[in-house]
Design an enzyme around this catalytic site. Structure first.
Site, PDB file in Angstrom:
ATOM      1  N   TYR A  67       0.852  -1.194   0.000  1.00 53.65           N
ATOM      2  CA  TYR A  67       0.000   0.000   0.000  1.00 53.65           C
ATOM      3  C   TYR A  67       0.881   1.235   0.000  1.00 53.65           C
ATOM      4  O   TYR A  67       1.830   1.318   0.785  1.00 53.65           O
ATOM      5  CB  TYR A  67      -0.905   0.035   1.237  1.00 53.65           C
ATOM      6  N   GLU A  69      -0.636   4.658  -0.391  1.00 54.23           N
ATOM      7  CA  GLU A  69      -1.529   5.827  -0.540  1.00 54.23           C
ATOM      8  C   GLU A  69      -0.746   7.108  -0.283  1.00 54.23           C
ATOM      9  O   GLU A  69       0.064   7.172   0.645  1.00 54.23           O
ATOM     10  CB  GLU A  69      -2.697   5.712   0.432  1.00 54.23           C
ATOM     11  N   ASP A 213      -7.875  14.009 -24.461  1.00 55.61           N
ATOM     12  CA  ASP A 213      -7.739  12.598 -24.070  1.00 55.61           C
ATOM     13  C   ASP A 213      -7.023  11.903 -25.227  1.00 55.61           C
ATOM     14  O   ASP A 213      -7.629  11.605 -26.255  1.00 55.61           O
ATOM     15  CB  ASP A 213      -9.126  12.000 -23.827  1.00 55.61           C
ATOM     16  N   THR A 239      -4.451   6.613 -21.634  1.00 52.13           N
ATOM     17  CA  THR A 239      -4.103   5.290 -21.148  1.00 52.13           C
ATOM     18  C   THR A 239      -2.625   5.079 -21.453  1.00 52.13           C
ATOM     19  O   THR A 239      -2.008   5.857 -22.196  1.00 52.13           O
ATOM     20  CB  THR A 239      -4.915   4.187 -21.854  1.00 52.13           C
ATOM     21  N   LYS A 242      -2.063   1.460 -25.108  1.00 55.07           N
ATOM     22  CA  LYS A 242      -2.466   1.351 -26.518  1.00 55.07           C
ATOM     23  C   LYS A 242      -1.214   1.562 -27.380  1.00 55.07           C
ATOM     24  O   LYS A 242      -0.303   0.746 -27.325  1.00 55.07           O
ATOM     25  CB  LYS A 242      -3.592   2.337 -26.814  1.00 55.07           C
ATOM     26  N   ARG A 248      -1.523  -1.923 -18.705  1.00 54.68           N
ATOM     27  CA  ARG A 248      -2.848  -1.301 -18.675  1.00 54.68           C
ATOM     28  C   ARG A 248      -2.871  -0.263 -17.566  1.00 54.68           C
ATOM     29  O   ARG A 248      -2.539  -0.577 -16.418  1.00 54.68           O
ATOM     30  CB  ARG A 248      -3.938  -2.333 -18.382  1.00 54.68           C
TER      31      ARG A 248
END
Ligand code: DSN
Length: 430
Positions: A67, A69, A213, A239, A242, A248
């Site tokens: 973790y 955060e 985007d 993203t 691609k 991903r």
């Protein structure tokens, strides 16, 4: 689809499969099947790619156990020494790659990046002007059931009904009518260059913010094969998987220090909890790969291949929306070749032959999104395999042979055998 389930795999993958054969043979079998499927088929889905072995394996390391955060130097958990280094590396490489001053590498996906960008730039109920999904936009740009269409007042602009291209004068007129808080450019099924400078001028004229985007074209932008959204866009989302050929995930970029502060707050704690540090580590590797000089050749070859595939399809009687392509994708109107042919049928028949595509609506498509009159094709993954213009001509012929046969099983199996031979000669990256 039958596959041999004996795809050549790198040594790390072989070790994993051998372990799973002992501990979880069901998963070992499905992984072998997927490795073989990817190895023996041609991937023409415009939003997919094949990552390097380094990116793939980095996504499955010790970094998954943590973790983290918060942000580097300001975490809510102890033990983040190496996670800080990984996230700083990813952020620095992303900034260098896109020539901007700020990057947030934590979004789990492009849609998550868009949630945070909307929250940073707008208040609920604000007016947003975007291209609808039916004309090539993305669902996170305002589709009614999506967060964007639920919490914001979405207004559409559209492509020109004749040319199927963006008409910047018409968009300016629409912006004048709507007076949006934010304008979105960047699409999922638009095969032409986006003029970010013109979009910024339209936004400035009506006092709007501009969000780009670039999920589909990020690799082309990074590799110099499409103009950059900087210095024009106030915020850029993308993203990473691609044309950019990373794991991903999502990414948000800006040059505006005030926007940057808001983006960090809206990613965490605004819309996400713990970042996926194994994916962020893999993003750092992918950005490093994209900074290599060879990535510029890769980006240029994607476009050359898309244009060769376009020429081949036109020779076989297909119509391409907008008349061709400037980027990595083609939107094929199937109707002039065969008025009965649907995107859904074509997608299914082609898969039987080892060609992976997706049905896609074309502008003003009379058919539903689950049927469609079009196919969307992309060349990013084919280019990763090292295929060139001659192969694109051959692929156009295979596409036509399968679609003209209307799903004939013997044609599919004949084409499939030819495709396996081509794939063996051009193996996936290890
Ligand atoms: N679903 C992606 C695509 O296929 O274009 C966009 O996020």
């Amino acid at each position: 689809m039958n596959t041999t389930e004996h795809a050549p795999v790198d040594s790390l993958s072989a070790d994993l499969l051998a372990m799973l054969d002992r501990t979880d043979p069901d998963v070992a079998t499905l992984l072998r099947g997927e490795a073989a499927r990817q190895s023996e088929t041609l991937e023409l889905i415009a939003s997919e790619n094949h990552v390097s072995s380094a990116v793939m394996h980095a996504a499955g390391t010790w970094m998954t156990n943590k973790y983290a955060e918060g942000y580097p130097g300001k975490r809510y958990y102890g033990g983040c020494e190496f996670h800080d280094i990984a996230e700083d590396l990813a952020r620095d490489r992303a900034k260098e790659l896109f020539g901007c001053g700020f990057a947030n590498v934590q979004p789990h996906s492009g849609a998550n990046a868009n949630v945070a960008a909307f929250m940073a730039m707008c208040d609920p109920g604000d007016r947003i002007l975007s291209l609808p999904i039916k004309s090539g936009g993305h669902l996170s740009h305002g589709l009614k059931p999506n967060f964007s269409g639920t919490f914001y007042e979405i207004h559409d602009y559209d492509v020109d009904p004749e040319t199927e291209r963006l008409d910047y004068e018409a968009i300016a007129a629409r912006a004048n009518e709507v007076k949006p808080k934010m304008i979105i450019c960047g699409y999922s099924a638009y095969p032409r260059t986006i003029d970010f400078e013109k979009f910024r001028a339209i936004a400035d004229d009506v006092g709007a913010l501009l969000m780009a985007d670039i999920a589909h074209i990020a690799g082309l932008v990074a590799g110099g094969a499409h103009p950059s959204p900087f210095p024009h866009a106030h915020v850029v989302t993308t993203t990473t998987h691609k044309t950019l050929r990373g794991p991903r995930g999502g990414l948000i970029l800006t040059n505006d220090e005030e926007v940057a502060k808001k983006i960090d707050r809206k990613v965490f704690p605004g819309s996400q909890g713990g970042p996926l540090m194994h994916i962020i580590t893999a993003k750092a590797i992918a950005f490093g790969e994209a900074l290599q000089p060879s990535f510029r050749d890769y980006a240029a070859n994607i476009v050359t291949n898309a244009q060769a595939l376009a020429d081949g399809l036109v020779e076989h009687g297909y119509r391409l929306c907008t008349g061709g392509t400037d980027n990595h994708l083609l939107l094929v109107d199937l109707q002039p070749r065969d008025a009965e042919l649907t995107g859904a049928d074509a997608e299914q028949w082609l898969e039987q032959a080892g060609i992976i595509t997706n049905k896609n609506g074309i502008p003003n498509d009379p058919r539903s999104p689950m049927v469609t009159s079009g196919l969307r094709l992309g060349t990013a993954a084919l280019t990763t395999r090292g295929l060139g213009a001659d192969a694109m001509r051959q692929i156009a012929e295979w596409l036509d042979r399968v679609m003209a046969s209307k799903g004939d099983a013997s044609v599919a199996s004949e084409v499939r055998a030819e495709i396996v031979r081509l794939c063996e000669a051009h193996p996936l990256p290890h």
